[in-house]
Every structure is written in C-alpha cells, then in structure tokens.
Design a protein around this motif. Sequence first.
Motif, PDB file in Angstrom:
ATOM      1  N   VAL A  69     -35.446  -0.540 -67.335  1.00  0.00           N
ATOM      2  CA  VAL A  69     -34.949  -0.814 -68.684  1.00  0.00           C
ATOM      3  C   VAL A  69     -35.523   0.219 -69.638  1.00  0.00           C
ATOM      4  O   VAL A  69     -36.728   0.468 -69.653  1.00  0.00           O
ATOM      5  CB  VAL A  69     -35.347  -2.233 -69.134  1.00  0.00           C
ATOM      6  N   GLU A  70     -34.651   0.831 -70.431  1.00  0.00           N
ATOM      7  CA  GLU A  70     -35.085   1.872 -71.361  1.00  0.00           C
ATOM      8  C   GLU A  70     -34.828   1.440 -72.801  1.00  0.00           C
ATOM      9  O   GLU A  70     -33.808   0.825 -73.101  1.00  0.00           O
ATOM     10  CB  GLU A  70     -34.350   3.186 -71.075  1.00  0.00           C
ATOM     11  N   GLY A  71     -35.751   1.788 -73.696  1.00  0.00           N
ATOM     12  CA  GLY A  71     -35.591   1.478 -75.113  1.00  0.00           C
ATOM     13  C   GLY A  71     -36.274   0.187 -75.488  1.00  0.00           C
ATOM     14  O   GLY A  71     -36.296  -0.770 -74.708  1.00  0.00           O
ATOM     15  N   SER A  72     -36.820   0.142 -76.683  1.00  0.00           N
ATOM     16  CA  SER A  72     -37.572  -1.037 -77.134  1.00  0.00           C
ATOM     17  C   SER A  72     -36.687  -2.267 -77.255  1.00  0.00           C
ATOM     18  O   SER A  72     -37.121  -3.385 -76.960  1.00  0.00           O
ATOM     19  CB  SER A  72     -38.245  -0.735 -78.479  1.00  0.00           C
ATOM     20  N   LEU A  73     -35.426  -2.086 -77.687  1.00  0.00           N
ATOM     21  CA  LEU A  73     -34.519  -3.227 -77.822  1.00  0.00           C
ATOM     22  C   LEU A  73     -34.248  -3.864 -76.469  1.00  0.00           C
ATOM     23  O   LEU A  73     -34.326  -5.092 -76.312  1.00  0.00           O
ATOM     24  CB  LEU A  73     -33.208  -2.780 -78.463  1.00  0.00           C
ATOM     25  N   ASN A  74     -33.937  -3.038 -75.467  1.00  0.00           N
ATOM     26  CA  ASN A  74     -33.673  -3.570 -74.127  1.00  0.00           C
ATOM     27  C   ASN A  74     -34.918  -4.209 -73.526  1.00  0.00           C
ATOM     28  O   ASN A  74     -34.827  -5.244 -72.854  1.00  0.00           O
ATOM     29  CB  ASN A  74     -33.168  -2.452 -73.211  1.00  0.00           C
ATOM     30  N   GLU A  75     -36.077  -3.617 -73.763  1.00  0.00           N
ATOM     31  CA  GLU A  75     -37.325  -4.181 -73.252  1.00  0.00           C
ATOM     32  C   GLU A  75     -37.617  -5.534 -73.895  1.00  0.00           C
ATOM     33  O   GLU A  75     -38.077  -6.465 -73.228  1.00  0.00           O
ATOM     34  CB  GLU A  75     -38.482  -3.208 -73.504  1.00  0.00           C
ATOM     35  N   THR A  76     -37.341  -5.640 -75.185  1.00  0.00           N
ATOM     36  CA  THR A  76     -37.552  -6.913 -75.883  1.00  0.00           C
ATOM     37  C   THR A  76     -36.622  -7.986 -75.351  1.00  0.00           C
ATOM     38  O   THR A  76     -37.038  -9.123 -75.098  1.00  0.00           O
ATOM     39  CB  THR A  76     -37.321  -6.729 -77.399  1.00  0.00           C
ATOM     40  N   ALA A 116     -46.877 -21.616 -71.021  1.00  0.00           N
ATOM     41  CA  ALA A 116     -48.186 -21.292 -70.435  1.00  0.00           C
ATOM     42  C   ALA A 116     -48.060 -20.874 -68.977  1.00  0.00           C
ATOM     43  O   ALA A 116     -48.799 -20.007 -68.500  1.00  0.00           O
ATOM     44  CB  ALA A 116     -49.113 -22.499 -70.554  1.00  0.00           C
ATOM     45  N   PHE A 117     -47.117 -21.474 -68.255  1.00  0.00           N
ATOM     46  CA  PHE A 117     -46.909 -21.114 -66.851  1.00  0.00           C
ATOM     47  C   PHE A 117     -46.074 -19.841 -66.698  1.00  0.00           C
ATOM     48  O   PHE A 117     -46.111 -19.208 -65.639  1.00  0.00           O
ATOM     49  CB  PHE A 117     -46.202 -22.253 -66.102  1.00  0.00           C
ATOM     50  N   THR A 118     -45.336 -19.459 -67.747  1.00  0.00           N
ATOM     51  CA  THR A 118     -44.415 -18.330 -67.645  1.00  0.00           C
ATOM     52  C   THR A 118     -45.009 -17.022 -68.155  1.00  0.00           C
ATOM     53  O   THR A 118     -44.792 -15.959 -67.557  1.00  0.00           O
ATOM     54  CB  THR A 118     -43.116 -18.640 -68.423  1.00  0.00           C
ATOM     55  N   ILE A 119     -45.754 -17.074 -69.231  1.00  0.00           N
ATOM     56  CA  ILE A 119     -46.292 -15.852 -69.849  1.00  0.00           C
ATOM     57  C   ILE A 119     -47.152 -15.012 -68.900  1.00  0.00           C
ATOM     58  O   ILE A 119     -46.996 -13.787 -68.854  1.00  0.00           O
ATOM     59  CB  ILE A 119     -47.064 -16.195 -71.138  1.00  0.00           C
ATOM     60  N   PRO A 120     -48.065 -15.604 -68.126  1.00  0.00           N
ATOM     61  CA  PRO A 120     -48.891 -14.772 -67.232  1.00  0.00           C
ATOM     62  C   PRO A 120     -48.063 -13.921 -66.276  1.00  0.00           C
ATOM     63  O   PRO A 120     -48.416 -12.778 -65.988  1.00  0.00           O
ATOM     64  CB  PRO A 120     -49.734 -15.796 -66.474  1.00  0.00           C
ATOM     65  N   ARG A 121     -46.959 -14.472 -65.784  1.00  0.00           N
ATOM     66  CA  ARG A 121     -46.100 -13.713 -64.871  1.00  0.00           C
ATOM     67  C   ARG A 121     -45.486 -12.509 -65.583  1.00  0.00           C
ATOM     68  O   ARG A 121     -45.414 -11.406 -65.026  1.00  0.00           O
ATOM     69  CB  ARG A 121     -44.998 -14.613 -64.330  1.00  0.00           C
ATOM     70  N   ILE A 122     -45.052 -12.713 -66.822  1.00  0.00           N
ATOM     71  CA  ILE A 122     -44.442 -11.618 -67.583  1.00  0.00           C
ATOM     72  C   ILE A 122     -45.464 -10.543 -67.900  1.00  0.00           C
ATOM     73  O   ILE A 122     -45.189  -9.340 -67.777  1.00  0.00           O
ATOM     74  CB  ILE A 122     -43.814 -12.173 -68.879  1.00  0.00           C
ATOM     75  N   LEU A 123     -46.663 -10.950 -68.285  1.00  0.00           N
ATOM     76  CA  LEU A 123     -47.699  -9.984 -68.648  1.00  0.00           C
ATOM     77  C   LEU A 123     -48.177  -9.174 -67.448  1.00  0.00           C
ATOM     78  O   LEU A 123     -48.513  -8.001 -67.565  1.00  0.00           O
ATOM     79  CB  LEU A 123     -48.891 -10.705 -69.293  1.00  0.00           C
ATOM     80  N   PHE A 136     -18.712  -1.636 -64.470  1.00  0.00           N
ATOM     81  CA  PHE A 136     -19.855  -1.936 -63.609  1.00  0.00           C
ATOM     82  C   PHE A 136     -20.895  -0.814 -63.696  1.00  0.00           C
ATOM     83  O   PHE A 136     -20.599   0.355 -63.460  1.00  0.00           O
ATOM     84  CB  PHE A 136     -19.406  -2.101 -62.156  1.00  0.00           C
ATOM     85  N   GLY A 137     -22.136  -1.192 -64.046  1.00  0.00           N
ATOM     86  CA  GLY A 137     -23.231  -0.238 -64.093  1.00  0.00           C
ATOM     87  C   GLY A 137     -23.258   0.659 -65.311  1.00  0.00           C
ATOM     88  O   GLY A 137     -24.135   1.516 -65.438  1.00  0.00           O
ATOM     89  N   LYS A 138     -22.323   0.464 -66.239  1.00  0.00           N
ATOM     90  CA  LYS A 138     -22.215   1.368 -67.380  1.00  0.00           C
ATOM     91  C   LYS A 138     -22.793   0.790 -68.671  1.00  0.00           C
ATOM     92  O   LYS A 138     -22.911   1.496 -69.668  1.00  0.00           O
ATOM     93  CB  LYS A 138     -20.756   1.760 -67.607  1.00  0.00           C
ATOM     94  N   LEU A 139     -23.126  -0.495 -68.677  1.00  0.00           N
ATOM     95  CA  LEU A 139     -23.641  -1.126 -69.887  1.00  0.00           C
ATOM     96  C   LEU A 139     -25.151  -1.332 -69.792  1.00  0.00           C
ATOM     97  O   LEU A 139     -25.683  -1.628 -68.727  1.00  0.00           O
ATOM     98  CB  LEU A 139     -22.955  -2.475 -70.133  1.00  0.00           C
ATOM     99  N   THR A 140     -25.819  -1.196 -70.917  1.00  0.00           N
ATOM    100  CA  THR A 140     -27.256  -1.466 -70.984  1.00  0.00           C
ATOM    101  C   THR A 140     -27.470  -2.959 -71.211  1.00  0.00           C
ATOM    102  O   THR A 140     -26.512  -3.714 -71.445  1.00  0.00           O
ATOM    103  CB  THR A 140     -27.911  -0.674 -72.110  1.00  0.00           C
ATOM    104  N   LEU A 141     -28.721  -3.387 -71.193  1.00  0.00           N
ATOM    105  CA  LEU A 141     -29.029  -4.807 -71.294  1.00  0.00           C
ATOM    106  C   LEU A 141     -28.580  -5.403 -72.627  1.00  0.00           C
ATOM    107  O   LEU A 141     -28.033  -6.512 -72.659  1.00  0.00           O
ATOM    108  CB  LEU A 141     -30.530  -5.022 -71.093  1.00  0.00           C
TER     109      LEU A 141
END
Length: 381
Positions: A40-47, A256-263, A335-340
């Motif tokens: 994923v590229e770009g701050s918007l897509n990462e968010t 609480a159970f989800t955040i550690p996995r993301i971090l 297919f495959g041409k759109l960003t998040l």
Amino acid sequence: MKRIEVLDGLRGFALLGILIVNINFFNESLMAISLGGLPVEGSLNETIKTVSALFVEGKFILLFSFLFGYGAVILYSNAEAAKRKFTPMFIRRMLALLFFGVLHGIFIWHGDVLTSYALMGLLLLPFIRRSPKTTLIWSIVFTLLIPLIMTLFMIVGSLSGGSNIENMYTIDPSQIIAFQQEDQQIYGEGTYMEMTAKRINDYIASLLNMILFFPQILGTFLLGAYFAKRKFFEDIYSKKSTFVKLGWVGGFAGIAFTIPRILSDSSNTLLDVGSVFIGAPLLMLSYVSIFSIVFMKYPKSLHFFTYPGKMAFSMYILQSIMCSLVFYSYGLGLFGKLTLWQTTATAFMLFGLQMLLSAFWLRHFKTGPLEYTWRILYRGK
C-alpha cells in the motif's frame, strides 16, 4: 410475524461492511491477498488499510452470521406458531442456499460465503430447541475452539524448540506481484470461460480456507440464536442497559485484542489469533449494541439501511454482480488498476446505488427477487 426494523437495519449495515472488504478481492489476486496483499502506497491508503483492519475486516461477516442465527430462531418460532414441521423445511432451505452458493462461487465470484452458511446452518439444527443458556455455552465453545487449538500448538511448538514459531513462513514480495499479474491477465483481460476455470479453482481454495473458520461461524450463529431466544430485538427499549454495557465492553475489549496485531504487522502469531477469533466477535457485538442504541433514539437516521437489509440475499449477490462488472474483462476491466482509497470509494458508491434500488423495488414488491425464488425452492410455493 411483523418484521423487526432494527434487524433489517443491521443487515443493511452488515452489507455495507462486507462490500468494503469484498471489493478488494475483486481487485487483487486471491493468492496475493492470502500472502499479505499488495503493498500500500500513500498516507491515505495506509490510513484506510489500518482503519479497515481495526474496525471492518472480519467484523461484518460475523454480524451477518449473528443475524443468520437470529433469523433461524425466528423461522422456528413462526413454524411452531403455524404448526408446521420446522426441521424438513429448514433442511430444504439450507440445501437451496447451498445450490445458490455453488452457482455464485462458480459463475460470479469465488469468495462466496453462502456455501459455508448452508453447511454450518445444517449443524445449527440440533441447537434450535435448546435452552438459551445451553445455546450460549455452545456458542462460546465453538467460538473459542480454533483459537485454543492454535494457541496450544504454538505454545507446544515454542516449548519444543520450534524455530521462529511466531512467523511460520517468509513472504516474498515478488511472488505476490507474480500472482497479481497472473490473475490480472485472466480476470482483467481474459475470456469468461478462462475466468470461470480460474474462479472454480479459487472457489475451492477459498472454501478450504474457510474450514478453519467453520467453528467460529457456527458459534456466531448460536450467539445470534441466543439473542433471539432472549428476544433482544423484539423490544430493544427494555434491553437498552444491556446494549450499553455490551457496547462499552465489546468495543474496548475488541480493540484491545486487535490493536497489538496491527502494530506488530505480524503473521501467524498469537496476536493474529486474538484479533481474528476474539477481538472481531467482541467488536461485532459492540456494533450490534451501538447500532441498536442509535436506532432507538434516532430511528429515521438509520432507516435507509433497512431497505437493502430487507432483501439482503438479493443485495449480497447483486454486490458480486456489480463488482464483477467493474473489475472483470466483460465489464470495465479494472482488475488491479484501482488503489485502496479508490476501491473503498467505489464500495460506498455501489452501496448507495443498492439503497436506491432496494427502496425502489420494495415500493412495488414485498420481497427481493432471490428471496422469492429461494422461498419457492424450499417451500414449493
């Protein structure tokens, strides 16, 4: 029996969350997603990726499962009131759903969930007549079965000196790209027959992957059945204090159970188990509670969700048809041409279209077209 508006609203709400997640499976290779997905590229897509992982992924399909279990108990109550035999009718209902699921998986989209629901729905039958307490106990047992087994294997592997038990395999980014390019040539540029051959393989692979989640699906069915046996939504105002508690506890505990996995951005770890099998169900319950509370105070603000919710089966299949027309070669071939952020925006636009279509349809008909066909198949009239 009069329809319960808040349940229809919750079904519509679930459809939105499911579309936000599923639309990315139309834009990316199934194998690429199973290996972690495209970078994923770009701050918007990462968010968007972070927010989706925390609040959307895995939560709304569980909400759909919860409502499926609730609906099964309503069907049983209606059959009892009409003095009709429930078991043979419900078996025919699940077999008809299985038929739809196979057609959906082979000819439209490989990520079909109806097949899994039909199979697990048959296992729901022995619990329909059980007491609420027994139903809740079995719900907890099935929900925790896989995380307990996986945790045990990880602990035993770690104690026995297993190497790098926290990460069982190393992901090669070039392999992800290769899978994506291969699928893009088929889904984005190939013929319908080429897509169908590929889709059958992906459908089988997707179904095999779902086996790991079968106990969780059944457990969530049973949780919905427990709520139905307690008639939580028949009079939501009398259950307001319970919804408030569930909203707070489920929300904070689920996060609480989800955040550690993301971090940690880890793979195949105890954090994954906690997030997927414990955090997601808790957050789902929180969503049920928050939606119900808002529905009590401001029913008109959420009423638009009830239109697609009243014909959720038809709308679920329509989502696949619309997405296939956007991403596959017989449509726009994106297919495959759109960003998040683009797929997410597309999901909201398509759901808005679904709300308009369902509102228009229900002005002229009492039920959705697939709901009507489904009823003919399992009831014969």
